[in-house]
Design a protein around this motif. Sequence first.
Motif, PDB file in Angstrom:
ATOM      1  N   VAL A 149       3.051   2.535 -12.436  1.00 29.52           N
ATOM      2  CA  VAL A 149       4.660   2.358 -11.988  1.00 29.52           C
ATOM      3  C   VAL A 149       5.132   3.544 -11.258  1.00 29.52           C
ATOM      4  O   VAL A 149       5.903   3.420 -10.174  1.00 29.52           O
ATOM      5  CB  VAL A 149       5.449   2.212 -13.404  1.00 29.52           C
ATOM      6  CG1 VAL A 149       5.196   0.846 -14.080  1.00 29.52           C
ATOM      7  CG2 VAL A 149       5.509   3.384 -14.308  1.00 29.52           C
ATOM      8  N   THR A 150       4.530   4.745 -11.423  1.00 30.10           N
ATOM      9  CA  THR A 150       4.646   6.068 -10.433  1.00 30.10           C
ATOM     10  C   THR A 150       4.332   5.612  -9.266  1.00 30.10           C
ATOM     11  O   THR A 150       5.144   5.899  -8.168  1.00 30.10           O
ATOM     12  CB  THR A 150       4.085   7.161 -11.074  1.00 30.10           C
ATOM     13  OG1 THR A 150       4.461   7.501 -12.447  1.00 30.10           O
ATOM     14  CG2 THR A 150       4.363   8.285 -10.251  1.00 30.10           C
ATOM     15  N   LEU A 151       3.093   5.087  -9.300  1.00 33.31           N
ATOM     16  CA  LEU A 151       2.733   4.722  -7.518  1.00 33.31           C
ATOM     17  C   LEU A 151       3.547   3.674  -7.014  1.00 33.31           C
ATOM     18  O   LEU A 151       3.961   3.602  -5.900  1.00 33.31           O
ATOM     19  CB  LEU A 151       1.310   4.360  -7.683  1.00 33.31           C
ATOM     20  CG  LEU A 151       0.239   5.231  -8.023  1.00 33.31           C
ATOM     21  CD1 LEU A 151      -1.262   4.664  -8.199  1.00 33.31           C
ATOM     22  CD2 LEU A 151       0.179   6.664  -7.120  1.00 33.31           C
ATOM     23  N   LEU A 152       4.123   2.532  -7.873  1.00 41.20           N
ATOM     24  CA  LEU A 152       4.659   1.552  -7.501  1.00 41.20           C
ATOM     25  C   LEU A 152       6.262   2.096  -6.923  1.00 41.20           C
ATOM     26  O   LEU A 152       6.762   1.763  -6.008  1.00 41.20           O
ATOM     27  CB  LEU A 152       5.016   0.610  -8.699  1.00 41.20           C
ATOM     28  CG  LEU A 152       5.740  -0.863  -8.283  1.00 41.20           C
ATOM     29  CD1 LEU A 152       4.958  -1.444  -7.200  1.00 41.20           C
ATOM     30  CD2 LEU A 152       6.064  -1.516  -9.541  1.00 41.20           C
ATOM     31  N   ALA A 153       6.910   3.275  -7.729  1.00 43.67           N
ATOM     32  CA  ALA A 153       7.945   3.733  -7.148  1.00 43.67           C
ATOM     33  C   ALA A 153       7.855   4.676  -6.043  1.00 43.67           C
ATOM     34  O   ALA A 153       8.745   4.575  -5.193  1.00 43.67           O
ATOM     35  CB  ALA A 153       8.384   4.693  -8.527  1.00 43.67           C
ATOM     36  N   ILE A 154       6.767   5.341  -5.892  1.00 48.43           N
ATOM     37  CA  ILE A 154       6.780   6.087  -4.726  1.00 48.43           C
ATOM     38  C   ILE A 154       6.345   4.922  -3.398  1.00 48.43           C
ATOM     39  O   ILE A 154       7.199   5.290  -2.660  1.00 48.43           O
ATOM     40  CB  ILE A 154       5.354   6.824  -4.822  1.00 48.43           C
ATOM     41  CG1 ILE A 154       5.304   7.943  -5.784  1.00 48.43           C
ATOM     42  CG2 ILE A 154       5.067   7.353  -3.327  1.00 48.43           C
ATOM     43  CD1 ILE A 154       4.199   8.749  -6.008  1.00 48.43           C
TER      44      ILE A 154
END
Length: 418
Positions: A149-154
């Motif tokens: 989800v961190t990669l998705l948010a980035i």
Amino acid sequence: MGAYINQHVLNNLFYILVSVFVFYFIYDHGEIFKKRTSYRNALLTACMGFPIILCMKFPIYIDEQCVHDFRQIPFLIGTLYGGGIVGFILLLILLAARSLIYGFEYITAIVYMTMLIATALMAPTFHALKRSNKLSMSVWLTFFLAVLVTLLAIIIADFPVTHSYIVYFILLPPIGMLFIVYIIETLKEAMIMRSKLVKIEKMEVVSQLAASISHEIRNPLTVVKGFIQLLKTPSLPQNTKDRYIQIALDEINRAEAIINDYLTFAKPTSDKVECLMVNEELQKVVQMLAPMAHMNSIEIVKKLEPGAIVGNIQYFQQCFLNLLKNSIEAMPNGGTLTISSRLHGNHVIITIKDTGVGMTAEQVNRFGEPYFSTKDKGTGLGTMVAVKTIQAMQGKLHIESEVNKGTTLTITFPKAAD
């Protein structure tokens, strides 16, 4: 890492841990939650929704980009153990609380919807695993989802990743999940183990009773079989036949008495209760046992005062028939049997005192056990019946005994309301 472990981190873990204990406390004491999955899931949703709100209300740290807390731990726990429906309701609670406390943020909705979908898909696999594998899976799933989800948010919102974010969202939650899942699995195993122990104890009692009954009934049946075979002897005198028949009948009666005692102990207590006068019912029991006492040179001393209690008359008589019979049999060389009843406040106290062989401390402690008897040919069923009856009538039994000096039984019943 030590600099990031502060009071707020411990508070967040405390909210989650207390909610887990509350869930299992209610679940363990509510049969309906064990019988119906929907009720269990509703309880799980409530218990996991509460720490989600508390974690957001009292966060670990707030910066310009996001709020740091452990809300994902109860969210993931609820979804893993309750499934997709529980996870979806927790998602609604999480988004509603987020909007009310800090305002709505669409990236939050995307992040936790992604977590919900992935976790709900993994929940069936999680349930099938052993405890050690569950611990590993919970850690790696939490870590993987945090990175995903961190990669998705980035990608979606060009979300900046800070040191605090890495610690509080990516590194610490998997450790928290490990701790919480371990506690949950330990509590589950303890409940299962306790349930198994209760079943084992019940089976042990049944096996002991079965062994005792089969042994005691086999003895008189063997005697009956032997004498019936002797009756086939040609030219047997009639008086000898009559004596053999009488012995066989006596043994059959003994077997019947054993079976009746067992059935009295095993069958549920009758719902028929009424107000009974203790002195009158004890007088009837004494009259029934008077011939037996006379044959054994035993003097019965009665000190019966009027007193009313509530109970089943038949079971009350059977209870004291067994206790008085035991006292008589404890005086093979004669003696004195004293039975008294009196009122003391809101209780009726019955005392049975004999001058017989007495009991050791160990025998007193084992009084009423399903296969224990101080008599050579006893089964212990009579005392079981007596103890069960006293307990069913809300009474208490106290025993004082000394070897070769006698035994005193004190039975206390609640007095019937006027």
